[in-house]
Write a protein that holds these residues in place. Structure first.
Motif, mmCIF file in Angstrom:
data_model
loop_
_atom_site.group_PDB
_atom_site.id
_atom_site.type_symbol
_atom_site.label_atom_id
_atom_site.label_comp_id
_atom_site.label_asym_id
_atom_site.label_seq_id
_atom_site.Cartn_x
_atom_site.Cartn_y
_atom_site.Cartn_z
ATOM 1 N N THR A 228 42.792 20.965 34.104
ATOM 2 C CA THR A 228 42.632 22.330 34.611
ATOM 3 C C THR A 228 43.986 22.972 34.857
ATOM 4 O OG1 THR A 228 40.507 21.812 35.641
ATOM 5 C CG2 THR A 228 41.700 23.710 36.508
ATOM 6 N N LEU A 229 44.906 22.223 35.464
ATOM 7 C CA LEU A 229 46.242 22.753 35.741
ATOM 8 C C LEU A 229 46.959 23.134 34.456
ATOM 9 C CD1 LEU A 229 48.513 23.351 37.756
ATOM 10 C CD2 LEU A 229 49.225 20.970 37.539
ATOM 11 N N LEU A 230 46.876 22.286 33.435
ATOM 12 C CA LEU A 230 47.533 22.584 32.163
ATOM 13 C C LEU A 230 46.956 23.844 31.532
ATOM 14 C CD1 LEU A 230 47.815 18.979 30.653
ATOM 15 C CD2 LEU A 230 49.643 20.365 31.659
ATOM 16 N N ARG A 231 45.623 24.016 31.634
ATOM 17 C CA ARG A 231 45.008 25.223 31.074
ATOM 18 C C ARG A 231 45.425 26.464 31.855
ATOM 19 N NH1 ARG A 231 40.762 21.654 29.734
ATOM 20 N NH2 ARG A 231 39.886 21.784 31.828
ATOM 21 N N ILE A 232 45.520 26.344 33.183
ATOM 22 C CA ILE A 232 45.939 27.486 33.996
ATOM 23 C C ILE A 232 47.349 27.920 33.616
ATOM 24 C CG2 ILE A 232 46.586 28.165 36.350
ATOM 25 C CD1 ILE A 232 44.227 26.524 37.351
ATOM 26 N N ILE A 233 48.230 26.953 33.429
ATOM 27 C CA ILE A 233 49.622 27.255 33.090
ATOM 28 C C ILE A 233 49.724 27.968 31.746
ATOM 29 C CG2 ILE A 233 51.852 26.201 32.510
ATOM 30 C CD1 ILE A 233 51.212 24.026 34.577
ATOM 31 N N SER A 234 48.860 27.587 30.813
ATOM 32 C CA SER A 234 48.963 28.122 29.448
ATOM 33 C C SER A 234 48.043 29.304 29.176
ATOM 34 C CB SER A 234 48.659 27.011 28.439
ATOM 35 O OG SER A 234 47.340 26.521 28.625
ATOM 36 N N THR A 235 47.308 29.780 30.189
ATOM 37 C CA THR A 235 46.299 30.829 29.975
ATOM 38 C C THR A 235 46.632 32.074 30.786
ATOM 39 O OG1 THR A 235 44.581 29.159 29.617
ATOM 40 C CG2 THR A 235 43.849 31.394 30.107
ATOM 41 N N SER A 236 46.520 33.231 30.148
ATOM 42 C CA SER A 236 46.628 34.511 30.850
ATOM 43 C C SER A 236 45.217 34.972 31.195
ATOM 44 C CB SER A 236 47.329 35.555 29.972
ATOM 45 O OG SER A 236 47.251 36.837 30.572
ATOM 46 N N TYR A 237 44.805 34.746 32.439
ATOM 47 C CA TYR A 237 43.432 35.072 32.824
ATOM 48 C C TYR A 237 43.206 36.580 32.920
ATOM 49 C CZ TYR A 237 42.622 30.142 33.616
ATOM 50 O OH TYR A 237 42.475 28.792 33.430
ATOM 51 N N SER A 238 44.254 37.339 33.193
ATOM 52 C CA SER A 238 44.100 38.795 33.213
ATOM 53 C C SER A 238 43.757 39.312 31.825
ATOM 54 C CB SER A 238 45.370 39.458 33.738
ATOM 55 O OG SER A 238 46.470 39.165 32.899
ATOM 56 N N THR A 239 44.294 38.655 30.783
ATOM 57 C CA THR A 239 43.954 39.015 29.410
ATOM 58 C C THR A 239 42.578 38.491 29.045
ATOM 59 O OG1 THR A 239 46.284 38.993 28.759
ATOM 60 C CG2 THR A 239 44.659 38.786 26.995
ATOM 61 N N LEU A 240 42.311 37.257 29.437
ATOM 62 C CA LEU A 240 41.055 36.607 29.078
ATOM 63 C C LEU A 240 39.854 37.352 29.640
ATOM 64 C CD1 LEU A 240 40.343 33.977 27.532
ATOM 65 C CD2 LEU A 240 40.139 32.856 29.744
ATOM 66 N N TYR A 241 39.984 37.880 30.866
ATOM 67 C CA TYR A 241 38.864 38.549 31.537
ATOM 68 C C TYR A 241 39.022 40.067 31.560
ATOM 69 C CZ TYR A 241 37.416 33.928 33.093
ATOM 70 O OH TYR A 241 36.996 32.623 33.134
ATOM 71 N N GLU A 242 39.798 40.583 30.630
ATOM 72 C CA GLU A 242 40.025 42.029 30.604
ATOM 73 C C GLU A 242 38.721 42.808 30.464
ATOM 74 O OE1 GLU A 242 42.581 45.371 28.067
ATOM 75 O OE2 GLU A 242 42.797 43.237 27.634
ATOM 76 N N GLY A 243 37.778 42.255 29.713
ATOM 77 C CA GLY A 243 36.507 42.940 29.531
ATOM 78 C C GLY A 243 35.701 43.071 30.806
ATOM 79 N N TYR A 244 35.986 42.216 31.788
ATOM 80 C CA TYR A 244 35.263 42.244 33.060
ATOM 81 C C TYR A 244 36.028 43.004 34.135
ATOM 82 C CZ TYR A 244 32.368 38.480 31.125
ATOM 83 O OH TYR A 244 31.521 37.734 30.344
ATOM 84 N N ARG A 245 37.141 43.651 33.762
ATOM 85 C CA ARG A 245 38.000 44.264 34.766
ATOM 86 C C ARG A 245 37.973 45.783 34.683
ATOM 87 N NH1 ARG A 245 42.518 42.077 33.375
ATOM 88 N NH2 ARG A 245 43.494 43.844 32.329
ATOM 89 N N LEU A 246 37.596 46.412 35.814
ATOM 90 C CA LEU A 246 37.751 47.843 35.979
ATOM 91 C C LEU A 246 39.062 48.093 36.714
ATOM 92 C CD1 LEU A 246 34.110 48.662 37.161
ATOM 93 C CD2 LEU A 246 35.015 48.823 34.833
ATOM 94 N N GLY A 247 39.356 49.328 37.035
ATOM 95 C CA GLY A 247 40.532 49.615 37.836
ATOM 96 C C GLY A 247 40.370 49.071 39.250
ATOM 97 N N VAL A 248 41.475 48.992 39.989
ATOM 98 C CA VAL A 248 41.429 48.441 41.345
ATOM 99 C C VAL A 248 40.485 49.251 42.228
ATOM 100 C CG1 VAL A 248 42.783 48.016 43.435
ATOM 101 C CG2 VAL A 248 43.726 47.420 41.195
ATOM 102 N N PHE A 249 40.566 50.568 42.157
ATOM 103 C CA PHE A 249 39.706 51.409 42.993
ATOM 104 C C PHE A 249 38.238 51.226 42.610
ATOM 105 C CE2 PHE A 249 37.475 55.447 43.788
ATOM 106 C CZ PHE A 249 37.665 55.544 45.159
ATOM 107 N N GLU A 250 37.952 51.235 41.303
ATOM 108 C CA GLU A 250 36.565 51.055 40.859
ATOM 109 C C GLU A 250 36.042 49.674 41.247
ATOM 110 O OE1 GLU A 250 39.031 52.095 39.038
ATOM 111 O OE2 GLU A 250 38.518 53.950 37.988
ATOM 112 N N SER A 251 36.918 48.661 41.159
ATOM 113 C CA SER A 251 36.524 47.306 41.545
ATOM 114 C C SER A 251 36.207 47.229 43.035
ATOM 115 C CB SER A 251 37.635 46.308 41.194
ATOM 116 O OG SER A 251 37.841 46.240 39.800
ATOM 117 N N ALA A 252 36.996 47.946 43.840
ATOM 118 C CA ALA A 252 36.745 47.958 45.288
ATOM 119 C C ALA A 252 35.399 48.602 45.594
ATOM 120 C CB ALA A 252 37.873 48.692 46.006
ATOM 121 N N ILE A 253 35.075 49.682 44.903
ATOM 122 C CA ILE A 253 33.784 50.351 45.110
ATOM 123 C C ILE A 253 32.638 49.409 44.761
ATOM 124 C CG2 ILE A 253 32.295 52.232 44.337
ATOM 125 C CD1 ILE A 253 34.581 53.120 46.142
ATOM 126 N N VAL A 254 32.770 48.685 43.636
ATOM 127 C CA VAL A 254 31.730 47.734 43.228
ATOM 128 C C VAL A 254 31.550 46.654 44.290
ATOM 129 C CG1 VAL A 254 31.137 45.947 41.543
ATOM 130 C CG2 VAL A 254 32.035 48.144 40.758
#
Length: 651
Positions: A228-254
């Motif tokens: 798990t640690l090796l995958r975390i080091i080699s993975t950009s989760y912000s890129t991986l989950y971009e489809g699930y990400r709204l803006g910060v304000f919209e995320s707060a409202i949700v």
């Protein structure tokens, strides 16, 4: 659970099926084998079994009750976790009121934690993530009860490090809360035991002790969660989950809507109130400020990666409820001369009424101040889903791809439905999120596809081209969609969505493949190499399998094939952007170790090589790009172990 009528998919069934497998392992194998498997799984799997180990042990004591599997699973995670969380959280709040504790009020606070909807909502639909809050609450209790600005607290330093690691071990996404806690806990501890005065030695000791706790947490991750640690080091989760990400304000409202705006407003109000009574209740004010800081910091960190779903709101709800309970205590202590049982009874009744409205009322409408209700999981038009699965099972000698990705229709749902109806599943898994799953070739080689109209997506626009592009072309009969014809439907599913079964009647043309891949090349230029491979593999047609042993399968960037006893295995294709082929004879188990013959030829070029048994050879194929060629795989002397893999390479 008895009211549910649902074909579980994705996270609704992920930990449930894991729980079933782990419970079966516990009941059929030695306990030592069970423990070995748990540690191996923790070391290798991001979605490890740790959150369900205790529920599995608990369930093993209840198997005589003859409960349905789903009911027993939900019961086990609910009974083992939520009461314990309520107890530890109440004990933590009691600690800061130990000079003037009141057990009537603490009883009311216990019930508020016990029946808080934000803890139950993810749990009753199958998430065991509430376990992480137990460790979060315990870490706060350790910090409140230990003066880390003094020598001689090594045992609690170790305990805190292990506890915060267990938060992360519960679910990987808790990492943001762990970071927030490691930032804020030292301040909480120092101010509680030293006030705001600067004592250099004490500051150094606090910093040292929390640093050691952090090292212990990291050592636990390295020791027990290596992969798990090796995958975390080699993975950009912000890129991986971009489809699930709204803006910060919209995320707060949700998140606020998921938690209920009522508790957000109340917690904000009591935070403001606590500022004015901070001199009378300094420790309580400090814990409220600490909780508020963690709410803001952990949410901002999390929203950088993705928008919170119901299980991700667990720590946010925990901070809001902690603030609200301490704030309620302050309000009562400020304005009421003596706390009476009526106060406790009022809190208990409120918690029970909200809980009832949430889970037992037949009227699913709610007031905006309350969290959204969680009715039993139901499927509209259930009979139509049954009809669809039965129609798929009757398709002759082939499998089907489901090009749809929503709660109305997806491939996992139909696989579950096949199991429930005791029908063999012919469903091929299909990618859903572009940056997580990428485009894969295997589903497009199947004879049948199921498409929904309107097209079903479950993340923000532009993040599911892998679903949107092929579904649109098939429904509109353009591009690769012209290779399909509708053979069955409509099946009227939930929300009026119609599903259709299409049959692939011919190979894709060169023009159709280029047109199909163009949106992906524009959106993801970094996919160029893999799209060249996919385009080449999609062009495969005129497959002729050798007699008896002949076969051909495509997996990712490779073709796995074998010649026949007397006739070769052959296929046609058109390479595009492929410089080399790596041909490997991969089976070393036979005694007859002669070579296998690989031939590729077009109208103007021809290449023939023999691959020695158990060896590989790389060949240049630039001359075959952009023109149709024929590949032939045949035995030399013996057909035994003549299986080869053909890997497409871009250089």
């Amino acid at each position: 659970m008895d009211l549910e009528n649902f074909w579980y998919f994705w996270d609704f069934k992920g930990y449930w099926t894991t729980w079933e497998n782990l419970l079966n392992l516990l009941q059929t194998e030695k306990f030592s084998d069970f423990v070995t498997y748990v540690f191996k799984n923790i070391r290798e799997d991001d979605y490890n079994v740790f959150p369900i180990v205790i529920p599995v042990l608990f369930s093993s004591l209840l198997t005589g009750l003859d409960l349905p599997s789903r009911t027993l699973y939900i019961l086990s995670i609910t009974v083992t976790y939520i009461p314990l969380l309520a107890l530890i959280a109440t004990k933590t709040i009691e600690y800061i009121f130990r000079e003037n504790r009141d057990y009537f009020l603490l009883t009311g606070i216990f019930f508020l934690f016990l029946f808080f909807p934000s803890f139950w909502s993810p749990t009753v639909i199958g998430y065991p993530d509430v376990l992480g809050l137990i460790f979060i609450s315990f870490s706060i209790y350790i910090t409140l009860s230990t003066d880390f600005s003094r020598e001689g607290c090594l045992k609690n330093v170790v305990m805190l490090g292990v506890t915060l690691w267990l938060v992360f071990l519960t679910r990987r996404w808790y990492a943001y809360t762990v970071v927030s806690l490691y930032i804020s806990l030292p301040f909480l501890n120092y101010i509680l035991f030293n006030g705001l005065s600067v004592k250099t030695r004490n500051l150094i000791l606090v910093a040292r002790n929390f640093f050691l706790s952090g090292i212990i947490s990291i050592c636990c991750v390295i020791t027990f969660q290596t992969q798990t640690l090796l995958r975390i080091i080699s993975t950009s989760y912000s890129t991986l989950y971009e489809g699930y990400r709204l803006g910060v304000f919209e995320s707060a409202i949700v998140a606020f809507e998921t938690l209920g705006t009522g508790i957000v407003i109340f917690a904000s109000g009591v935070t403001f109130f606590s500022f004015f009574v901070r001199k009378t209740f300094p420790k309580q004010f400090i814990l409220i400020a600490f909780s508020f800081a963690n709410l803001i910091l952990s949410s901002l960190l999390f929203f950088q990666t993705q928008t919170a779903y119901v299980q991700h709101c667990l720590p946010f709800g925990f901070w809001l409820l902690t603030i609200s309970c301490i704030g309620a205590y302050l309000i009562v202590a400020t304005f009421v001369e003596s706390i009476t049982p009526q106060v406790s009874i009022t809190l208990i009744v409120c918690s029970l009424v909200i809980f009832y409205l949430q889970y037992f009322s037949n009227d699913w409408e709610r007031h905006k101040l309350l969290p959204p209700p969680v009715p039993p999981l139901q499927m509209q038009n259930y009979s139509e889903y049954e009809r669809l699965v039965k129609a798929i099972s009757l398709l002759p000698n082939s499998r089907a791809t489901v090009i749809s990705s929503s709660g109305v229709l997806n491939h996992e749902m139909l696989i579950t439905g096949s199991l429930i109806l005791n029908i063999p599943s012919h469903i091929v898994p299909y990618p859903q999120i572009d940056k997580r799953d990428h485009l894969v070739v295997e589903p497009f080689l199947e004879r049948y596809v199921i498409v929904a109209d309107p097209i079903q997506l479950h993340t923000k626009p532009g993040s599911q081209l892998v679903v949107q592009v092929p579904a649109e072309k098939i429904l509109k009969n353009i591009g690769i969609g012209q290779a399909y014809k509708e053979i069955s439907g409509p099946f009227v599913l939930a929300n009026g969505v119609e599903a259709y079964i299409y049959e692939k009647t011919r190979p894709y043309s060169k023009t159709e493949i280029i047109d199909f891949l163009q949106p992906f090349r524009q959106a993801y230029p970094e996919w160029e190499d893999e799209l060249n491979i996919i385009g080449s593999l999609l062009s495969i047609h005129n497959i002729s399998l050798g007699d008896k042993w002949g076969h051909l399968n495509i997996k990712q960037s490779s073709i796995i094939t074998h010649p026949g006893e007397n006739t070769p295995t052959k296929f046609n294709w058109m390479l595009s952007g492929i410089n080399q082929l790596k041909i490997t004879s991969f089976n070393n188990s036979c005694f007859n170790k002669d070579s296998v013959s690989f031939n590729i030829e077009s109208g103007i070029s021809k290449l023939r090589i023999k691959i020695p048994h158990g060896q590989s050879q790389v060949i240049n194929v630039d001359q075959f790009n952009g023109i149709e060629s024929t590949v032939t795989i045949e035995k030399n002397i013996s057909v035994d172990c003549d299986g080869i893999s053909i890997e497409l390479i871009n250089n």
